[in-house]
Structure formats: structure tokens, C-alpha cells
Design a protein around this motif. Structure first.
Motif, PDB file in Angstrom:
ATOM      1  N   THR B  21       0.797  -1.219   0.000  1.00 18.29           N
ATOM      2  CA  THR B  21       0.000   0.000   0.000  1.00 18.29           C
ATOM      3  C   THR B  21       0.838   1.282   0.000  1.00 18.29           C
ATOM      4  O   THR B  21       0.474   2.265  -0.610  1.00 18.29           O
ATOM      5  CB  THR B  21      -0.914  -0.003   1.239  1.00 18.29           C
ATOM      6  N   ASN B  24       5.021   4.376  -3.668  1.00 17.00           N
ATOM      7  CA  ASN B  24       4.650   5.548  -4.451  1.00 17.00           C
ATOM      8  C   ASN B  24       4.535   5.185  -5.930  1.00 17.00           C
ATOM      9  O   ASN B  24       5.100   4.196  -6.395  1.00 17.00           O
ATOM     10  CB  ASN B  24       5.635   6.705  -4.223  1.00 17.00           C
ATOM     11  N   ILE B  59       0.504  15.349 -11.889  1.00 17.75           N
ATOM     12  CA  ILE B  59       0.709  15.107 -10.456  1.00 17.75           C
ATOM     13  C   ILE B  59       2.172  14.711 -10.237  1.00 17.75           C
ATOM     14  O   ILE B  59       2.834  14.223 -11.149  1.00 17.75           O
ATOM     15  CB  ILE B  59      -0.203  13.994  -9.892  1.00 17.75           C
ATOM     16  N   TYR B  64       2.635  10.272  -4.570  1.00 18.93           N
ATOM     17  CA  TYR B  64       1.264   9.811  -4.772  1.00 18.93           C
ATOM     18  C   TYR B  64       1.252   8.306  -4.601  1.00 18.93           C
ATOM     19  O   TYR B  64       2.094   7.612  -5.187  1.00 18.93           O
ATOM     20  CB  TYR B  64       0.789  10.199  -6.175  1.00 18.93           C
ATOM     21  N   LEU B  65       0.336   7.811  -3.803  1.00 18.14           N
ATOM     22  CA  LEU B  65       0.288   6.368  -3.572  1.00 18.14           C
ATOM     23  C   LEU B  65      -0.177   5.660  -4.842  1.00 18.14           C
ATOM     24  O   LEU B  65      -1.197   6.021  -5.427  1.00 18.14           O
ATOM     25  CB  LEU B  65      -0.666   6.036  -2.423  1.00 18.14           C
ATOM     26  N   VAL B  67      -1.557   2.789  -5.198  1.00 19.46           N
ATOM     27  CA  VAL B  67      -2.891   2.168  -5.071  1.00 19.46           C
ATOM     28  C   VAL B  67      -4.006   3.178  -5.312  1.00 19.46           C
ATOM     29  O   VAL B  67      -5.110   2.829  -5.733  1.00 19.46           O
ATOM     30  CB  VAL B  67      -3.112   1.516  -3.682  1.00 19.46           C
ATOM     31  N   GLN B  68      -3.696   4.442  -5.048  1.00 20.71           N
ATOM     32  CA  GLN B  68      -4.724   5.468  -5.184  1.00 20.71           C
ATOM     33  C   GLN B  68      -4.978   5.820  -6.651  1.00 20.71           C
ATOM     34  O   GLN B  68      -5.966   6.478  -6.978  1.00 20.71           O
ATOM     35  CB  GLN B  68      -4.306   6.721  -4.394  1.00 20.71           C
ATOM     36  N   ALA B  69      -4.066   5.409  -7.531  1.00 16.55           N
ATOM     37  CA  ALA B  69      -4.202   5.745  -8.953  1.00 16.55           C
ATOM     38  C   ALA B  69      -5.043   4.728  -9.711  1.00 16.55           C
ATOM     39  O   ALA B  69      -5.276   4.888 -10.908  1.00 16.55           O
ATOM     40  CB  ALA B  69      -2.820   5.861  -9.592  1.00 16.55           C
ATOM     41  N   GLU B  70      -5.498   3.676  -9.025  1.00 13.45           N
ATOM     42  CA  GLU B  70      -6.318   2.677  -9.718  1.00 13.45           C
ATOM     43  C   GLU B  70      -7.615   3.334 -10.199  1.00 13.45           C
ATOM     44  O   GLU B  70      -8.217   4.131  -9.495  1.00 13.45           O
ATOM     45  CB  GLU B  70      -6.649   1.506  -8.781  1.00 13.45           C
ATOM     46  N   GLY B  71      -7.988   2.994 -11.422  1.00 11.26           N
ATOM     47  CA  GLY B  71      -9.205   3.576 -11.975  1.00 11.26           C
ATOM     48  C   GLY B  71      -8.973   4.859 -12.744  1.00 11.26           C
ATOM     49  O   GLY B  71      -9.891   5.394 -13.361  1.00 11.26           O
ATOM     50  N   CYS B  72      -7.741   5.361 -12.708  1.00 15.47           N
ATOM     51  CA  CYS B  72      -7.414   6.578 -13.456  1.00 15.47           C
ATOM     52  C   CYS B  72      -6.615   6.202 -14.699  1.00 15.47           C
ATOM     53  O   CYS B  72      -5.946   5.173 -14.733  1.00 15.47           O
ATOM     54  CB  CYS B  72      -6.554   7.529 -12.615  1.00 15.47           C
TER      55      CYS B  72
END
Lengths: 298, 157
Positions: B21, B24, B59, B64-65, B67-72
Motif C-alpha cells: 500500500t 509511491n 501530479i 502519490y500512492l 494504489v490510489q491511482a487505480e481507476g485513473c
């Protein structure tokens, strides 16, 4: 470590109650973790795609800025630029385009840095933070929210869902000015925000808040003596003096305490002048820092 | 260390990966996916060498993590060229002499790409603001700005 994504504020506060901590753009949280300042929380809940947090709206009594509104949104939103101009000034100075795209006003406020940019203008405009938990919602004035560098009076299970700003009256102007050494990816050396209402050039109300000269964003007191005075150079000089008197700056790698004390007066004077000009209906483009030529020459 | 299964969509290709998680995005792009065009300079959100686009917006991928970029939709410098044909920004930055050591170039290109997508006819001030999160220690910026201006004119014709 776990990473979950909340789709609604309700889901987010439920996960906070179970011990997760929120992440929006991560521009403070991830940078801080990589610098070794503080490890990432064990359990993260992403709140950056919660649609209801990304809304700016005007009600009869308030302007409501969702906590997930990004700096990039704030700096161009017509309502913010027109009515809460000082907030747009601040948002336009945060980081770089990359920071502004993902960094949020809620994150800026709740991170609690004494050098945050949006804090001073929001405080000068009388903003209140809306804090939500599974137990309900409460409102905390920004003057009661911060209790030290990086510390707030919010509980860990509370999510800041919005900033509420009383609807400004017509002849009101606000401005945020900061001293910076570089025009991007910069942290305020010092800063000042002013909010002023005028009636035929006479000050009807005035609030001032300072950035990076105290353990938290600091509101300047004693400005009532200026009510009834003309918004002129004499009044702006008085604003500078009050700011210098009340600042409690420290020396660090960015500036010495006496340099901060001197320059916060200059920033307060300029913020007061710009706020008064805007209250008079003069157009000063956002951010006022550029109009004043602060920072490196272009 | 807990791993999470995510699918990152980079330059229109899906990469199903298992990552921890806290990793980066720049590290995952470079080390897990193998796209090393994205650079890590400061790892502190100061220099912009790691700039990538997330749904078209620049960005700092170092902070930036992943995992947070999933779906982008993630776009890196490798996504600029069309096969062997360089993007106009790449060609013009070379022709203008806007590349010396080259370390900042991928990040510069991504910021410039986002700027021109949003503002096809930027003023010099808008170019400077668009590139303000990218440091270059070689060129003095003037030729990079020239390249962006030239590209804007070229693309608008």
C-alpha cells in the motif's frame, strides 16, 4: 497496512470510527512519510472520489466549500474568486499545478500547518469547519480548531466535510499576500490575509489573520480601533503595527524571527490595501501576489 | 508487508500488479512496471521530474500512492510518442536546445502536455506557471519555454 476507498462521507466516517485515517491528495501525508516525519497511518481510507465533498455552493446564509475541493478548483471558481477572493489568492499560491490538482482545502486545514495558505483567509472571513463522525456533525470555528503545529481539536474519528463561510456583504473585499522566495513549490515565509467591509471609503468591519508567525494561524485582535476610520495609508500602517506587535515568530532555516516580524507587517499592510481596493470594486487579479510582484521576477 | 492487487492503466495498457500500500506511483512505474522514463529527483515534491498525468492532470508521482491511482488513466512520457514518431513537444524541445542533461525533460514534457491540452494558446506567463513545478538546473528554462510556444503554434495550425 490497508487501503480502502470510500464512495460517500458516511462510508468514510464509518471507517474512521474503525480506526482508519483519511487521505485525499496525499500531498502532505505521503511527502511527510517519505521525509520520515511521520509514518503513513496503518489503515487508510481514500476520500478523494467522494462526490459530495467536492462541491462549492451558496446558501442564503453561507458559502459552503466541500473539504474535497482542490486548490485548482478554488482558484478559478467564480463564486470563490468573486466573493471570497482571499481564498482564491491563497489556493493559487499552493505548491505547483500538480499540487493544486490533488491537494484539497480540507487537507490544508486539517493538516494544521502554521504555514498553510488557505487558513489565514478562511479565518479572516470567519470560516467554520464542519466535522462529521458516526455520532453526528458539529461545527468548530477555525479560531478554535488549531491548537499547535500539526494539531487540531478534532477527534481522530472526525472527518472535516466542509468549510462554512458566512455570506459576505456586498461591499467587502478580501486578500491574501505571502512572502515567498520561489514562485512554486514554496511554503509561506510569512503571510497575511485581510477581510474588510467599507462604506463610502470608511472601514465598517475588518479582520486580519497571519501565516507562519505563531504555532498556528493567528487572528490579529484590537482592529476595532480602525472601525470608522478611512481605509487609507494611515490605517494600513496601523494594521502593520498590530500584526508586528502580535506576531510570535520563530527563527528557522527559512527566516529569522526578527525578519519574520518585520515582513509580516509588510504583508499585513499589503493585504489590507488589496482587500480595501477590492471592497471598493477594483479588480485585482488572483493571486494578488503576482499583481504586487512578490517572489522572483518573471 | 500486506500486498494489494490493483490494475493500473498506463498509456492505455492495463497492468495487473500486486504491490504494498505505501509504495509511491513513480517507484511502481519504474520498478514494477518497468517504465523508467519517469524520473525521481528529489522524492520530496520539489523538482517535478516525476510528473505524470492522472486523467490528464499533472501530479507528482513520487508523492502519490500507487494504489490510489487505480481507476485513473495514467500517462507517462512513454505515452507521448506515436510509435517511432515523436510528439511535437519532444521534437521541439530537442530542436530548441531545451535538453541538456535530460533529467528534468520527462517531467517538463508532461507538464507542458497538460498545459497545452487545457490551454492550446498559452501566454508566456501561462507557460511559466504551467511549468512552475518543474526544476531544470541546466538550460535556464528559456529554450524549454520556446519549445512549448513553438508547439502551441504548430498544433494550432
Amino acid at each position: 497496512m490497508s487501503f480502502l476507498r470510500a464512495n460517500t462521507a458516511d462510508e468514510a466516517v464509518q471507517l474512521l470510527a474503525e480506526g482508519a485515517r483519511p487521505i485525499a491528495g496525499g500531498t502532505d501525508l505521503v511527502v511527510g512519510a517519505r521525509q520520515g516525519k511521520a509514518p503513513l497511518p496503518q489503515n487508510l481510507v481514500a476520500i478523494d472520489r467522494i462526490a459530495e465533498l467536492g462541491v462549492i455552493e451558496a446558501t442564503e446564509s453561507h458559502i459552503r466549500i466541500g473539504s474535497g475541493v482542490t486548490h485548482a478548483q478554488l482558484m478559478v471558481d467564480p463564486l470563490i474568486v468573486d466573493r471570497l477572493t482571499g481564498v482564491a489568492d491563497a489556493a493559487a499560491l499552493v505548491g505547483s499545478p500538480a499540487t493544486r490538482n490533488v491537494g484539497t482545502v480540507g487537507g490544508n486545514i486539517m493538516n494544521g500547518s502554521p504555514a498553510m495558505d488557505t487558513g489565514a483567509p478562511l479565518m479572516a472571513l470567519g470560516a467554520v469547519a464542519e466535522l462529521r463522525s458516526i455520532e453526528g456533525t458539529r461545527e468548530v470555528a477555525l479560531t478554535d480548531l488549531w491548537c499547535g503545529p500539526g494539531r487540531t481539536t478534532a477527534r481522530p474519528d472526525e472527518l472535516c466535510t466542509a468549510l462554512l463561510i458566512p455570506s459576505p456583504r456586498d461591499q467587502i473585499g478580501s486578500a491574501y499576500v505571502r512572502l515567498e522566495y520561489r514562485r512554486a513549490m514554496e511554503i509561506a515565509v510569512v503571510g497575511a490575509a485581510a477581510c474588510m467591509a467599507l462604506d463610502a471609503g470608511v472601514i465598517v468591519s475588518i479582520r486580519l489573520a497571519l501565516t507562519a508567525v505563531a504555532p498556528t494561524i493567528q487572528e490579529v485582535t484590537g482592529l476595532d480601533v480602525l472601525i470608522g476610520e478611512r481605509a487609507d495609508d494611515k490605517s494600513f500602517a496601523a494594521i502593520a503595527e498590530l500584526a508586528r506587535d502580535q506576531a510570535q515568530p520563530i527563527s528557522d532555516v527559512r527566516a529569522s524571527d526578527h525578519y519574520r516580524r518585520h515582513t509580516v507587517g509588510v504583508m499585513a499592510q499589503r493585504a489590507g490595501h488589496a482587500a480595501a481596493s477590492r471592497a471598493n470594486g477594483d479588480l485585482i487579479t488572483v493571486p494578488v501576489n503576482r499583481a504586487l510582484g512578490i517572489g522572483a521576477a518573471s | 508487508m500486506n500486498h494489494t492487487n490493483v490494475t493500473l492503466r498506463v498509456n492505455e495498457v492495463d497492468y495487473p500488479i500486486s504491490i504494498s500500500t505505501e509504495r509511491n506511483l513513480s517507484g511502481v512505474l519504474r520498478e514494477t512496471i518497468g517504465l523508467t522514463g519517469t524520473k525521481e529527483g528529489c522524492d520530496d515534491c520539489e523538482c517535478g521530474a516525476c510528473m505524470v498525468l492522472l486523467d490528464g492532470q499533472p501530479i507528482n508521482s513520487c508523492s502519490y500512492l500507487a494504489v490510489q491511482a487505480e481507476g485513473c488513466a495514467i500517462t507517462t512520457v512513454e505515452g507521448l510518442a506515436d510509435g517511432d514518431e515523436l510528439h511535437a513537444l519532444q521534437r521541439n524541445i530537442l530542436e530548441a536546445g531545451g535538453v541538456q542533461c535530460g533529467f528534468c525533460t520527462p517531467g517538463m514534457l508532461m507538464s507542458a502536455r497538460a498545459l497545452l491540452d487545457r490551454t492550446p494558446d498559452p501566454t508566456d506567463e501561462e507557460i511559466r506557471i504551467g511549468l512552475s513545478g518543474n526544476l531544470c538546473r541546466c538550460t535556464g528554462y528559456a529554450r524549454i519555454i520556446d519549445a512549448v510556444r513553438t508547439t502551441a503554434v504548430e498544433l494550432s495550425n
